[in-house]
Design an enzyme around this catalytic site. Structure first.
Site, short mmCIF file in Angstrom:
data_model
loop_
_atom_site.label_atom_id
_atom_site.label_comp_id
_atom_site.label_asym_id
_atom_site.label_seq_id
_atom_site.Cartn_x
_atom_site.Cartn_y
_atom_site.Cartn_z
N ASP A 34 -13.95 -6.35 12.01
CA ASP A 34 -12.77 -6.08 11.19
C ASP A 34 -12.88 -6.94 9.93
O ASP A 34 -12.82 -8.16 10.01
CB ASP A 34 -11.51 -6.42 12.00
CG ASP A 34 -10.24 -6.16 11.20
OD1 ASP A 34 -10.33 -5.80 10.00
OD2 ASP A 34 -9.15 -6.34 11.78
N ALA A 50 -14.12 0.54 3.57
CA ALA A 50 -12.99 0.33 2.67
C ALA A 50 -11.88 1.27 3.07
O ALA A 50 -12.08 2.20 3.85
CB ALA A 50 -13.39 0.63 1.21
N THR A 80 -15.75 2.61 -7.27
CA THR A 80 -15.29 3.98 -7.54
C THR A 80 -15.05 4.22 -9.03
O THR A 80 -14.77 3.27 -9.78
CB THR A 80 -13.98 4.25 -6.79
OG1 THR A 80 -13.41 5.47 -7.24
CG2 THR A 80 -12.96 3.15 -7.02
N TYR A 129 -5.69 1.98 -5.33
CA TYR A 129 -7.08 2.04 -4.87
C TYR A 129 -8.02 1.54 -5.98
O TYR A 129 -8.87 0.67 -5.75
CB TYR A 129 -7.39 3.48 -4.45
CG TYR A 129 -8.84 3.77 -4.14
CD1 TYR A 129 -9.53 3.04 -3.17
CD2 TYR A 129 -9.52 4.79 -4.81
CE1 TYR A 129 -10.87 3.33 -2.88
CE2 TYR A 129 -10.84 5.07 -4.53
CZ TYR A 129 -11.51 4.34 -3.58
OH TYR A 129 -12.83 4.62 -3.30
N LYS A 137 -10.41 -1.91 -6.06
CA LYS A 137 -11.86 -1.90 -6.26
C LYS A 137 -12.25 -2.73 -7.50
O LYS A 137 -13.29 -3.37 -7.51
CB LYS A 137 -12.37 -0.47 -6.39
CG LYS A 137 -12.34 0.31 -5.07
CD LYS A 137 -13.41 -0.22 -4.10
CE LYS A 137 -13.53 0.64 -2.87
NZ LYS A 137 -14.61 0.22 -1.99
N1 LIG Z 1 -16.46 9.41 -0.48
C1 LIG Z 1 -16.25 9.37 -1.80
O1 LIG Z 1 -16.09 10.40 -2.48
C2 LIG Z 1 -16.22 8.03 -2.51
C3 LIG Z 1 -16.04 8.03 -3.91
C4 LIG Z 1 -15.98 6.81 -4.57
C5 LIG Z 1 -16.13 5.63 -3.86
N2 LIG Z 1 -16.30 5.65 -2.51
C6 LIG Z 1 -16.44 4.36 -1.80
O2 LIG Z 1 -17.61 4.43 -1.00
C7 LIG Z 1 -17.38 3.76 0.24
C8 LIG Z 1 -17.62 4.70 1.38
O3 LIG Z 1 -16.74 5.80 1.24
P1 LIG Z 1 -16.59 6.87 2.42
O4 LIG Z 1 -15.84 8.02 1.89
O5 LIG Z 1 -17.92 7.06 3.03
O6 LIG Z 1 -15.64 6.03 3.40
P2 LIG Z 1 -14.80 6.56 4.64
O7 LIG Z 1 -15.47 7.74 5.24
O8 LIG Z 1 -13.39 6.68 4.22
O9 LIG Z 1 -14.95 5.37 5.66
C9 LIG Z 1 -14.39 4.11 5.41
C10 LIG Z 1 -14.84 3.21 6.55
O10 LIG Z 1 -14.23 1.94 6.38
C11 LIG Z 1 -14.08 1.39 7.66
N3 LIG Z 1 -12.99 0.42 7.66
C12 LIG Z 1 -11.69 0.62 7.33
N4 LIG Z 1 -10.99 -0.51 7.52
C13 LIG Z 1 -11.87 -1.45 7.95
C14 LIG Z 1 -11.76 -2.82 8.32
N5 LIG Z 1 -10.58 -3.46 8.30
N6 LIG Z 1 -12.86 -3.47 8.73
C15 LIG Z 1 -14.06 -2.84 8.76
N7 LIG Z 1 -14.23 -1.55 8.44
C16 LIG Z 1 -13.14 -0.86 8.03
C17 LIG Z 1 -13.77 2.53 8.59
O11 LIG Z 1 -14.34 2.20 9.86
P3 LIG Z 1 -13.97 2.99 11.24
O12 LIG Z 1 -14.29 4.42 10.96
O13 LIG Z 1 -14.89 2.38 12.24
O14 LIG Z 1 -12.53 2.74 11.50
C18 LIG Z 1 -14.45 3.74 7.92
O15 LIG Z 1 -15.60 4.17 8.58
C19 LIG Z 1 -15.95 3.22 0.18
O16 LIG Z 1 -15.97 1.90 -0.27
C20 LIG Z 1 -15.28 4.10 -0.85
O17 LIG Z 1 -14.22 3.45 -1.47
C21 LIG Z 1 -16.35 6.83 -1.82
#
Ligand SMILES: NC(=O)c1ccc[n+]([C@@H]2O[C@H](COP(=O)([O-])OP(=O)(O)OC[C@H]3O[C@@H](n4cnc5c(N)ncnc54)[C@H](OP(=O)(O)O)[C@@H]3O)[C@@H](O)[C@H]2O)c1
Length: 281
Positions: A45, A69, A109, A132, A136
């Site tokens: 965590d 995140a 982001t 958000y 970031k």
């Molecule tokens: N996807 C996009 O379009 C996009 C665009 C811009 C930036 N980003 C950035 O890229 C990164 C990955 O994005 P994503 O869409 O792949 O993320 P995601 O699918 O939303 O997954 C976020 C992960 O964060 C974990 N998490 C949440 N709270 C936590 C905590 N307290 N301690 C440890 N882990 C925690 C969760 O773990 P559990 O599942 O195990 O609970 C989850 O797997 C993020 O930083 C996001 O802001 C993503």
């Protein structure tokens, strides 16, 4: 081969990154949902400072990939702060205390920007307009205090999703959920497959600094919907309207000139849609 700590192994991007990093010695962490396809993982965590310190001290990673995140603006501001700012601070403190040469890769982001400028380069100063994006932008500042870091500012990532994963615009369009498509919100979406191969390559090349990961096409969500419908022919119903949400940047162009200068090429939006369609067929 490097010793890598991937925090967020079951995130949309983290899960797809794991196989691309198979030649490295990886310890991966999850928070609430383990990654069913990866054995070497443990619960962590980010909001628990002692746990973060313990894992960094024990593993002494050469690289930490911070994929975890709260990745949406729809969450509680307190949770966004605790995870995206305090959590990153815990990682930075642990690195300084136990492994100061560790390269920390932070996923940031496009939302660190407001969209007031026509296009954003890596040298532009963040001016976020939502929680958000603000979180970031703060996380970026924390990581920039470290000796070695790579900040990847991602545009909207699109591609197929698996059960239980959050939607992106393409998957949302293909679902049966009610949908209003904004015709005044513009983005430069990037294909998830491009994101994975680019990150794997940047890790191998030991890149540092700030880099934008965005596609070549800058288009409105209404234009994206048109392109998806042209390929999938769903006949689904959706409305097209201007966005009335103050926290949504309208024309937000994350420039990818630096990425292209490094030799990466990006999948065109039409091909992103076609390739996702081909995977499903
Ligand atoms: N996807 C996009 O379009 C996009 C665009 C811009 C930036 N980003 C950035 O890229 C990164 C990955 O994005 P994503 O869409 O792949 O993320 P995601 O699918 O939303 O997954 C976020 C992960 O964060 C974990 N998490 C949440 N709270 C936590 C905590 N307290 N301690 C440890 N882990 C925690 C969760 O773990 P559990 O599942 O195990 O609970 C989850 O797997 C993020 O930083 C996001 O802001 C993503």
């Amino acid at each position: 081969m490097a010793r890598v700590l991937l925090i967020g192994a079951n995130s949309y991007i983290g899960k797809r990154l794991l196989p691309a990093l198979a030649r490295h010695d990886i310890t991966a962490t999850y928070h609430t949902r383990p990654n069913s396809e990866f054995k070497q993982q443990e619960a962590l965590d980010l909001t628990n400072k002692e746990s973060v310190q313990e894992v960094v001290k024990r593993i002494r990673p050469e690289i930490i990939i911070l994929a975890a995140a709260i990745s949406t603006n729809k969450s509680e501001p307190a949770l966004i702060q605790q995870t995206n700012i305090d959590g990153v601070q815990h990682v930075a403190d642990a690195v300084r205390a136990s492994a100061p040469d560790t390269r920390v890769i932070l996923f940031s982001t496009e939302q660190v920007f407001s969209g007031a400028k026509e296009s954003y380069a890596e040298t532009d100063t963040p001016d976020p307009i939502n929680e958000y994006g603000r979180s970031k932008a703060e996380a970026e500042k924390i990581v920039q205090q470290l000796t070695r870091y790579l900040i990847l500012r991602l545009a909207a990532v699109q591609g197929p999703i698996l059960e239980g994963e959050h939607d992106n615009f393409l998957s949302l369009f293909l679902s049966d959920k009610e949908l209003t498509v904004f015709d005044d919100v513009y983005r430069a979406p990037i294909y998830v497959e491009d994101v994975i191969s680019i990150i794997a390559s940047l890790i191998d090349k030991k890149r540092e600094g700030i880099l934008h990961l965005a596609g070549d096409d800058f288009l409105s969500y209404a234009a994206m919907a048109e392109q998806i419908e042209a390929v999938y022919q769903t006949g689904r119903e959706f409305s097209v309207a201007p966005c009335h949400l103050a926290e949504v940047p309208r024309r937000l162009h994350l420039g990818n000139a630096k990425l292209k200068k490094l030799g990466f090429s990006l999948t065109a939006y039409a091909d992103l849609v076609q390739q996702t369609h081909a995977q499903r067929a």
